[in-house]
Design an enzyme around this catalytic site. Structure first.
Site, PDB file in Angstrom:
ATOM      1  N   GLU A 283     -12.417  -4.642  -3.893  1.00 22.33           N
ATOM      2  CA  GLU A 283     -12.985  -3.303  -3.651  1.00 22.33           C
ATOM      3  C   GLU A 283     -12.296  -2.227  -4.494  1.00 22.33           C
ATOM      4  O   GLU A 283     -12.811  -1.115  -4.624  1.00 22.33           O
ATOM      5  CB  GLU A 283     -12.869  -2.933  -2.164  1.00 22.33           C
ATOM      6  CG  GLU A 283     -13.827  -3.697  -1.255  1.00 22.33           C
ATOM      7  CD  GLU A 283     -13.477  -5.172  -1.099  1.00 22.33           C
ATOM      8  OE1 GLU A 283     -12.276  -5.514  -1.102  1.00 22.33           O
ATOM      9  OE2 GLU A 283     -14.415  -5.998  -1.002  1.00 22.33           O
ATOM     10  N   ASN A 284     -11.117  -2.542  -5.029  1.00 26.40           N
ATOM     11  CA  ASN A 284     -10.388  -1.520  -5.798  1.00 26.40           C
ATOM     12  C   ASN A 284     -11.077  -1.150  -7.113  1.00 26.40           C
ATOM     13  O   ASN A 284     -10.719  -0.146  -7.745  1.00 26.40           O
ATOM     14  CB  ASN A 284      -8.939  -1.958  -6.076  1.00 26.40           C
ATOM     15  CG  ASN A 284      -8.023  -1.894  -4.865  1.00 26.40           C
ATOM     16  OD1 ASN A 284      -7.110  -2.718  -4.702  1.00 26.40           O
ATOM     17  ND2 ASN A 284      -8.243  -0.925  -3.991  1.00 26.40           N
ATOM     18  N   TRP A 285     -12.101  -1.948  -7.519  1.00 24.72           N
ATOM     19  CA  TRP A 285     -12.843  -1.591  -8.748  1.00 24.72           C
ATOM     20  C   TRP A 285     -13.597  -0.275  -8.581  1.00 24.72           C
ATOM     21  O   TRP A 285     -14.098   0.283  -9.553  1.00 24.72           O
ATOM     22  CB  TRP A 285     -13.817  -2.710  -9.134  1.00 24.72           C
ATOM     23  CG  TRP A 285     -13.132  -3.974  -9.550  1.00 24.72           C
ATOM     24  CD1 TRP A 285     -13.111  -5.139  -8.832  1.00 24.72           C
ATOM     25  CD2 TRP A 285     -12.360  -4.221 -10.731  1.00 24.72           C
ATOM     26  NE1 TRP A 285     -12.375  -6.096  -9.495  1.00 24.72           N
ATOM     27  CE2 TRP A 285     -11.906  -5.556 -10.678  1.00 24.72           C
ATOM     28  CE3 TRP A 285     -12.011  -3.453 -11.843  1.00 24.72           C
ATOM     29  CZ2 TRP A 285     -11.111  -6.135 -11.660  1.00 24.72           C
ATOM     30  CZ3 TRP A 285     -11.217  -4.016 -12.836  1.00 24.72           C
ATOM     31  CH2 TRP A 285     -10.786  -5.339 -12.743  1.00 24.72           C
TER      32      TRP A 285
ATOM     33  N   ASP B 272       0.831  -1.211   0.000  1.00 20.99           N
ATOM     34  CA  ASP B 272       0.000   0.000   0.000  1.00 20.99           C
ATOM     35  C   ASP B 272       0.866   1.263   0.000  1.00 20.99           C
ATOM     36  O   ASP B 272       2.035   1.233   0.367  1.00 20.99           O
ATOM     37  CB  ASP B 272      -0.914  -0.027   1.233  1.00 20.99           C
ATOM     38  CG  ASP B 272      -2.087   0.943   1.106  1.00 20.99           C
ATOM     39  OD1 ASP B 272      -2.430   1.320  -0.045  1.00 20.99           O
ATOM     40  OD2 ASP B 272      -2.655   1.329   2.138  1.00 20.99           O
TER      41      ASP B 272
ATOM     42  N   SER C 166      -7.543  -5.437  -4.904  1.00 22.31           N
ATOM     43  CA  SER C 166      -8.606  -6.020  -4.084  1.00 22.31           C
ATOM     44  C   SER C 166      -9.926  -5.971  -4.849  1.00 22.31           C
ATOM     45  O   SER C 166     -10.079  -5.202  -5.806  1.00 22.31           O
ATOM     46  CB  SER C 166      -8.740  -5.245  -2.768  1.00 22.31           C
ATOM     47  OG  SER C 166      -9.434  -4.027  -2.973  1.00 22.31           O
TER      48      SER C 166
HETATM   49  C1  IPE Z   1      -5.341  -2.648  -0.081  1.00 26.25           C
HETATM   50  O1  IPE Z   1      -5.065  -1.290  -0.210  1.00 26.25           O
HETATM   51  C2  IPE Z   1      -5.349  -3.308  -1.418  1.00 26.25           C
HETATM   52  C3  IPE Z   1      -4.049  -3.433  -2.092  1.00 26.25           C
HETATM   53  C4  IPE Z   1      -2.888  -3.039  -1.633  1.00 26.25           C
HETATM   54  C5  IPE Z   1      -4.083  -4.065  -3.385  1.00 26.25           C
HETATM   55  P1  IPE Z   1      -6.235  -0.218  -0.291  1.00 26.25           P
HETATM   56  O2  IPE Z   1      -5.587   1.104  -0.497  1.00 26.25           O
HETATM   57  O3  IPE Z   1      -7.243  -0.621  -1.305  1.00 26.25           O
HETATM   58  O4  IPE Z   1      -6.887  -0.319   1.152  1.00 26.25           O
HETATM   59  P2  IPE Z   1      -7.816   0.698   1.927  1.00 26.25           P
HETATM   60  O5  IPE Z   1      -8.884   1.153   0.967  1.00 26.25           O
HETATM   61  O6  IPE Z   1      -6.952   1.835   2.375  1.00 26.25           O
HETATM   62  O7  IPE Z   1      -8.352  -0.078   3.095  1.00 26.25           O
HETATM   63  C1  IPE Z   2      -1.777   0.261  -3.257  1.00 29.31           C
HETATM   64  O1  IPE Z   2      -1.503   1.617  -3.278  1.00 29.31           O
HETATM   65  C2  IPE Z   2      -1.934  -0.315  -4.639  1.00 29.31           C
HETATM   66  C3  IPE Z   2      -3.325  -0.675  -5.002  1.00 29.31           C
HETATM   67  C4  IPE Z   2      -4.330  -0.654  -4.191  1.00 29.31           C
HETATM   68  C5  IPE Z   2      -3.529  -1.106  -6.350  1.00 29.31           C
HETATM   69  P1  IPE Z   2      -2.677   2.695  -3.285  1.00 29.31           P
HETATM   70  O2  IPE Z   2      -3.028   2.987  -4.704  1.00 29.31           O
HETATM   71  O3  IPE Z   2      -3.791   2.254  -2.428  1.00 29.31           O
HETATM   72  O4  IPE Z   2      -1.934   3.931  -2.665  1.00 29.31           O
HETATM   73  P2  IPE Z   2      -2.510   4.908  -1.555  1.00 29.31           P
HETATM   74  O5  IPE Z   2      -2.896   4.060  -0.384  1.00 29.31           O
HETATM   75  O6  IPE Z   2      -3.686   5.607  -2.163  1.00 29.31           O
HETATM   76  O7  IPE Z   2      -1.362   5.804  -1.261  1.00 29.31           O
HETATM   77 MG    MG Z   3      -4.129   2.423  -0.439  1.00 30.74          MG
END
Ligand code: IPE
Ligand code: IPE
Ligand code: MG
Length: 269
Positions: free
Chosen positions: A84-86, A37, A82
């Protein structure tokens, strides 16, 4: 030797030098899981677009997989996307898919050279066909490699995985292939994407958030946790080593008492 130097844990997991924790092979995790992250924050703090953080994160992936294979760690699972990342903007998701595809093509030679075995966990049905194709190619060519199992969690959600296992169990019970009374923890473990992998011993999260974000909910049951403020693109071999050294010094009790031999749950008396 500097206790934090990348060489402080040798190829075989033995630590030389009195200042370092007593880490032998038994003190190394079998399975490390990492929430990679902080990519977006890394980029934004430098005035760069968020995607630059994702791009630079590939260097840390390479470092971690290389270190794991050198140390003889059985498996490392990396949270790439994840379920949820969609929710993120389409442009960022498109970039992530492109990056993933490029990683699978451009790193294939290195994966082979390092002897890594690729495995992917998560849903396949929402991924572009071109990503699936490169993924399957790398999985196939690396299948007999002897090194660390490199597990990429892509479109992965822990709750979704447990629901999938529940559906599979119900369908076997309904068809008469499984007795309801015989369902135990093993029955569930065997139906998860991670079937056959050891439970997670050490879970690392970069970027400082103190949460699990739907990652490996079942498998993290007794994992040791290690969180760093460092954002993923800056995660170094020294810091990975520090996490492994911290793990080596933990007193893992699994609900028992210090110094007791580790027994399986409800082990024979
Ligand atoms: C978790 O990070 C998912 C990945 C690193 C792929 P997120 O950035 O999505 O988590 P939240 O939203 O802060 O909980
Ligand atoms: C984690 O980094 C990578 C993915 C979730 C794909 P983030 O994109 O969540 O980075 P922050 O947490 O917004 O800095
Ligand atoms: Mg993140």
């Amino acid at each position: 030797m500097n206790a934090e130097s990348p060489d402080s844990i040798s190829m075989h997991g033995k630590v030389d030098g009195a200042a370092e924790p007593a880490a032998g092979n038994d003190r190394l995790p079998d399975h490390v899981a990492i929430i990679m992250d902080g990519n977006g924050r890394w980029a934004q703090s430098r005035g760069l677009p968020r995607i630059e953080g994702h791009r630079r994160g590939v260097d840390s992936v390479r470092m971690v997989s290389e270190t794991c294979t050198e140390l003889g760690i059985e498996a490392v699972t990396l949270y790439c996307l994840s379920s949820e990342n969609w929710k993120r903007p389409k442009a960022e998701l498109d970039f992530l898919m492109q990056l993933l595809e490029r990683y699978l093509v451009e790193e294939r030679d290195l994966i082979m050279k390092q002897g890594l075995r690729l495995k992917v966990i998560g849903r396949r049905d929402r991924l572009p066909a071109s990503v699936l194709e490169e993924m399957d190619k790398t999985i196939e060519v690396s299948a007999d490699n002897p090194g660390t199992q490199l597990v990429l969690a892509i479109d992965y959600g822990g709750r979704d995985e447990i629901a999938m296992a529940a559906r599979s169990i119900c369908s076997d019970v309904q068809a008469g292939r499984l007795e309801m009374d015989s369902i135990d923890e093993e029955t569930i473990s065997r139906r998860l994407y991670t079937a056959g992998l050891p439970d997670v011993d050490l879970m690392i999260r970069t970027g400082g958030e103190m949460r699990v974000s739907n990652f490996l909910l079942w498998q993290l049951s007794y994992a040791e946790l290690w969180v760093t403020q460092t954002c993923w693109p800056d995660f170094s071999r020294e810091e990975f080593n520090a996490a492994l050294e911290s793990f080596a010094s933990r007193d893992r009790r699994f609900g028992g008492l210090s110094g007791q031999p580790v027994q399986s749950t409800f082990g024979e008396t």
